[in-house]
Design an enzyme around this catalytic site. Structure first.
Site, PDB file in Angstrom:
ATOM      1  N   LYS B  86      -5.360  19.414  50.433  1.00  0.00           N
ATOM      2  CA  LYS B  86      -6.270  18.581  51.155  1.00  0.00           C
ATOM      3  C   LYS B  86      -6.771  17.428  50.200  1.00  0.00           C
ATOM      4  CE  LYS B  86      -6.124  20.080  55.347  1.00  0.00           C
ATOM      5  NZ  LYS B  86      -5.164  19.371  56.026  1.00  0.00           N
ATOM      6  N   GLU B 108     -13.403  14.766  59.321  1.00  0.00           N
ATOM      7  CA  GLU B 108     -13.615  15.701  60.261  1.00  0.00           C
ATOM      8  C   GLU B 108     -13.152  17.138  59.445  1.00  0.00           C
ATOM      9  OE1 GLU B 108     -10.662  14.104  60.135  1.00  0.00           O
ATOM     10  OE2 GLU B 108      -9.152  15.873  59.825  1.00  0.00           O
ATOM     11  N   SER B 372      -0.481  26.636  50.696  1.00  0.00           N
ATOM     12  CA  SER B 372      -1.301  25.222  50.745  1.00  0.00           C
ATOM     13  C   SER B 372      -2.515  25.704  50.147  1.00  0.00           C
ATOM     14  CB  SER B 372      -1.253  24.944  52.127  1.00  0.00           C
ATOM     15  OG  SER B 372      -1.653  25.984  53.033  1.00  0.00           O
TER      16      SER B 372
END
Lengths: 267, 388
Positions: B86, B108, B372
């Site tokens: 991210k 968010e 990830s």
């Protein structure tokens, strides 16, 4: 009369009466329940509404604040569906023109043509879709045109002039001017520069200019009219009243009459 | 002048309130100018190298490969600063916000990884930060809530609906509608109105660009399959895109089957099929009922607990270039435990879905799995379900 003609006549009649602006109260279809919701719609008409904006409950209403979101959630939990809301619209439309407000996905899932047919069949005059901006609107605009229904566009304080001109040229019925940058809901004051926002919208279109979002008191409604609006939309304040107390129809009726009074002939 | 896609086949678009349309145009113009600006690229790449720790390693998971019966390589996004992919997107968008003169950032978060990444980027770049998070996710991902607070972000609890990612995105969009003139919305996945899906893909494709070069160097060949989990789909789109023109490489997106697709309690709109629709500003594969009401997703993994998906994935599916499958909560938990035991790596529950599918679906000459994120955030939830 077609939907487009009914909307034009409603604004014209307010003007002919010498009133400051047409009154367009919003209601959430099926809130607090279907039966009371119907009475609220009829009470709007008796209380001086020139048009009624009829919301269809949606799970994810991005343009709405917490009060209208919660009202929609209550209606959905009670099993209210689009045909139920359109039946409310059919009864209200016997008295005043009805503008249905819903979100893009509710239209796409049925198909544009089928959705427009359902509106026409229920006697609705127009449609507001807050998440269908200019770029995504052409197909729905055509479907509405073919049925003489009004696809009412929204414009915001952030809309640049060049874009406003394109939206204004395509507007049918009226142009919905969002008075502030934000979601629906009550605010204590009116945004500065409202007159400028209204004048900007009026300069780019031939249809009436209605103002909505954040109008929650009769003085605010009068201020919107004084700013040049042809129509005033009141939503959250009325939806809140519909959800409160033992006699929601009476309290909503009293409020609508106050709003109508604030827009009545001066003196 | 360069451009960026608004549509992927029929999918994508900009289904948002008018108030936001000028902001989307401004964002698009700012990105097109920034990505062609060598100074912006140098600043972003410098931060990715020195602050994030890129390039992330490509690692052959030896014991897991033996257990699976075929070779599996991990792209180690879990080793990035803040523990997941991210940060690649968050740093890029925060830099872009600064370039646009916006000092307040909205985000968010579901699992909390995007929230932590955005809070981190905002601390680094001295930006105000508000992160919307469903209260159910705040419960599931408590350590990340605490991290965001420590980094100076305000975590805004969202009580609506199932109190998870879908409602957090809606709340963030409502904040943006209200504060659009001062704020930039750093969306966390390749979802939302254009230009976000393409913008996020461009910031995440560093995963695939690195991985492609690394596998050629380390294995001397391209992988037979590239496998990644799909919630909104940002790590998967990032790792897929550089392989799209390598027609011999299969692209496999792994969604959350939750309790099982047949139960309806899942987060697998691409696998389950059904009518496409509009959620959070884009036309894509979504979970909805016959009236177009959006359904609640379910997954043990907060990051996959989302009823929509990126529009480019919907198009990769329809065009046949990628395929999408789903892994249940139970299968993901087993892979989580197995990977920890065999490799000494605790993967995120999200990434565990990709590992589970790779292990159970041989043979393959070579699998590249995007790991990830790391699973520290999931310990309480996972141990609870594993009965320890």
């Amino acid at each position: 009369m077609t939907g487009l003609e009914r909307i034009a006549a409603a604004f014209e009649s307010a003007r002919a009466d010498g009133r400051r602006a047409a009154l367009m109260p919003y209601m959430m279809g099926g809130f607090p329940d279907l039966e009371i919701s119907l009475e609220i719609g009829l009470e709007y008409a008796r209380g001086g509404a020139d048009l009624v904006e009829l919301g269809v409950p949606f799970s994810d209403p991005l343009a709405d604040g917490p009060v209208i979101h919660a009202a929609g959630t209550t209606a959905l939990r009670a099993g209210v569906r689009l045909p139920d809301v359109l039946e409310l619209g059919r009864a209200i439309a016997e008295h005043v023109p009805v503008i249905v407000m819903c979100y893009a996905n509710q239209i796409l899932v049925r198909g544009l043509e089928r959705f427009a047919d359902a509106l026409l069949d229920a006697g609705a005059s127009g449609l507001i879709v807050p998440d269908l901006p200019l770029e995504e609107a052409p197909a729905m605009l055509r479907a509405c045109e073919e049925r003489a229904l009004a696809l009412v566009p929204l414009v915001a304080p952030t809309t640049p002039d060049a874009r406003l001109a394109v939206i204004g040229a395509q507007a049918r019925g009226f142009i919905y001017t969002v008075s502030l940058t934000g979601t629906t809901g009550e605010r204590s004051g009116m945004q500065d520069g409202l007159a400028g926002v209204v004048a900007r919208a009026a300069a780019c279109t031939d249809v009436p200019v209605a103002v909505g979002f954040g109008i929650s008191t009769p003085p605010q409604a009068a201020a919107a009219a004084a700013a040049g609006a042809d129509g005033v939309i009141v939503g959250t304040r009325l939806v809140r009243a519909a959800g409160e107390g033992d006699a929601p129809v009476a309290s909503v009726g009293a409020l609508v009459r106050e709003f109508a009074g604030s827009l009545a002939v001066a003196g | 002048m360069s451009t960026i896609e608004h549509r992927f086949g029929p999918y994508g678009g900009q289904y948002v309130p008018e108030t936001l349309m000028p902001a989307l145009a401004e964002l698009e113009a700012a990105w097109l100018s920034a990505r062609d600006d060598p100074a912006f690229g140098a600043e972003l790449n410098g931060l990715l190298r020195d602050f994030v720790g890129r390039p992330s390693p490509l690692y052959q998971a030896q014991r897991l490969s033996e257990a699976a019966g075929h070779p599996i390589y991990f792209k180690r996004e879990d080793l990035n600063h803040t523990g997941a992919h991210k940060i690649n997107n968050a740093i890029g968008q925060a830099l872009l916000a600064k370039r646009m003169g916006k000092r307040r950032i909205i985000a968010e978060t579901g699992a909390g990884q995007h929230g932590v990444a955005t809070a981190t980027a905002c601390a680094l770049l001295d930006l105000e930060c508000a992160v919307y998070m469903g209260t159910e996710d705040m419960r599931r991902q408590k350590p990340n809530v605490e991290r965001m607070g420590l980094l100076g972000a305000s975590v805004e609890p969202v009580e609506a609906g199932a109190r998870t990612l879908k409602e957090a995105v809606s709340a963030a969009i409502r904040d943006w509608v209200t504060n659009v003139e001062t704020s930039h919305y750093v969306i966390g996945s390749c979802v939302g109105p254009a230009p976000y899906p393409a913008l996020v893909r461009e910031l995440q494709r560093v995963i695939g660009d690195e991985a492609r070069a690394q596998i050629l160097k380390q294995a001397g060949r391209l992988p037979e399959r590239v496998i990644a989990c799909v919630g909104g789909g940002s790590n998967s789109i990032g790792v897929f895109v550089p392989f799209v023109d390598d027609r011999e490489v299969q692209l496999v997106g792994v969604e959350a089957a939750g309790d099982g697709i047949e139960t309806g309690r899942h987060g697998a709109p691409l696998t389950a099929g059904g009518l496409p629709g509009v959620l959070h500003g884009a036309y894509s594969a979504i979970m909805q009922d016959e009236d177009g009401q959006i359904l609640e997703a379910h997954s043990i993994s907060a990051g996959l607990d989302y009823p929509g998906t990126g529009p480019e994935h919907a198009w990769l599916r329809d065009s046949g270039r990628a395929r999408y499958v789903a892994i249940t909560d139970r299968e993901a938990l087993d892979a989580f435990a197995t990977c920890a035991r065999l490799e000494g790596i605790i993967p995120a529950l999200e990434s565990s879905h990709a590992i589970a599918w790779a292990m159970a679906n041989g043979p393959s000459q070579l699998d590249l799995v995007c790991l990830s994120g790391r699973g520290d955030k999931d310990l309480a939830e996972a141990l609870d379900h594993l009965g320890r």
